[in-house]
Design an enzyme around this catalytic site. Structure first.
Site, PDB file in Angstrom:
ATOM      1  N   ASP A  19      35.699  36.156  32.965  1.00 25.98           N
ATOM      2  CA  ASP A  19      34.885  37.288  32.993  1.00 25.98           C
ATOM      3  C   ASP A  19      33.726  37.508  32.008  1.00 25.98           C
ATOM      4  O   ASP A  19      33.655  36.919  31.078  1.00 25.98           O
ATOM      5  CB  ASP A  19      35.769  38.530  32.792  1.00 25.98           C
ATOM      6  CG  ASP A  19      35.126  39.765  33.278  1.00 25.98           C
ATOM      7  OD1 ASP A  19      34.396  39.851  34.410  1.00 25.98           O
ATOM      8  OD2 ASP A  19      35.351  40.730  32.674  1.00 25.98           O
ATOM      9  N   ASN A  67      36.789  41.308  44.664  1.00 17.93           N
ATOM     10  CA  ASN A  67      35.499  41.380  44.385  1.00 17.93           C
ATOM     11  C   ASN A  67      34.746  41.296  45.737  1.00 17.93           C
ATOM     12  O   ASN A  67      33.306  41.116  45.793  1.00 17.93           O
ATOM     13  CB  ASN A  67      35.512  39.791  43.714  1.00 17.93           C
ATOM     14  CG  ASN A  67      35.798  39.638  42.230  1.00 17.93           C
ATOM     15  OD1 ASN A  67      36.343  38.800  41.878  1.00 17.93           O
ATOM     16  ND2 ASN A  67      35.495  40.873  41.708  1.00 17.93           N
TER      17      ASN A  67
END
Ligand code: IPE
Ligand code: IPE
Ligand code: MG
Length: 242
Positions: A19, A67
């Site tokens: 991330d 996502n």
């Protein structure tokens, strides 16, 4: 260089929530896509480092089921990067005994990406030194609900009775059947959450978080995470050694 690590205490399976790509780019007034591109360089570096130090299982969270909520251009850029990565890294995977696998609802990915994944998995399927698993269109809750559906179907067909349901049986119906649970879960980018990653499998996984964004997470940062893991005492609910 890697001499600080205790080879007897290496994590067998390392899972990573990669991330911080977008924020890394935004901080430099760059497009988020540039962050993903540099993130792909980190993937290369970490796969190579993992193989060098002898990690047998490396699982990377590359795209979550959630996502899909991102803008179309960002999703397209990620899919293109993935395809490029597979083509560019095939040689290195073959030369280094790395087997590529994937977990998640792969059927939701663009057709050409699915084909590239299957071909890479096929061509590396005899490699034995490290299994690199990409989690794509992956969600832990979706995985558990897919497993439950499969178990229910087997009960309905008479192939299974409810009394046979056990932790082992559930684990064998997950996308990760045949894989050991992660010993170490790394999250880069500064957040303290698991974002629907390997929910069942991380019951006793050691967690390491770092503020370093994924595009800056390279070999040295990886070795630091593993060094930190080696200092932990894993108790699995029992009493400690001392
Ligand atoms: C991780 O970086 C990569 C993916 C989720 C595909 P992000 O894109 O989430 O970056 P941040 O969290 O916005 O910085
Ligand atoms: C987790 O990162 C998913 C991947 C790294 C692929 P996200 O950026 O999507 O997670 P949240 O939204 O911060 O929880
Ligand atoms: Mg993020």
């Amino acid at each position: 260089m890697t001499s600080d690590l205790d080879p007897a205490k290496l994590p067998r399976h390392v899972a990573i929530i990669m991330d911080g790509n977008g924020r890394w780019a935004e901080k430099r007034a760059l497009n988020r896509i540039r962050g993903h591109e540099e993130g792909a360089e980190s993937v290369r570096a970490i796969v190579r480092a993992g193989r060098e130090i002898g990690i047998r299982w490396l699982t990377l969270y590359a795209f979550s089921e959630e996502n899909w909520k991102r803008p179309k251009y960002e999703i397209e850029a990620l899919m293109n990067l993935l395809k490029r990565f597979l083509t560019a890294e095939l040689r290195e995977m073959l030369d280094n005994g790395i087997r590529l696998r994937f977990i998640g609802r792969i059927g939701k990915l663009p057709q050409d990406v699915q084909e590239a994944l299957k071909e890479t998995a096929e061509r590396t399927s005899n490699n034995k030194d490290m299994v690199l698993t990409l989690a794509l269109s992956y969600g832990g809750r979706q995985e558990i609900s897919d497993a439950l559906k499969e178990i229910a179907r087997q009960i309905e067909s008479g192939a299974l009775s409810s009394g046979e349901i056990s932790q082992e049986l559930i684990a064998q119906r997950l996308y990760t059947a045949q894989m050991p649970d992660p010993d170490l879960l790394i999250r880069t980018g500064g957040e303290y959450r698991v974002s629907n990653f390997l929910l069942w499998q991380i019951a006793y996984t050691e967690i390491y978080t770092t503020p370093v964004p994924w595009p800056e997470f390279k070999k040295q940062e990886f070795l630091e995470a593993i060094g930190d893991y080696q200092k932990r005492e894993r108790r699995f609910g029992a009493l400690g050694e001392d």
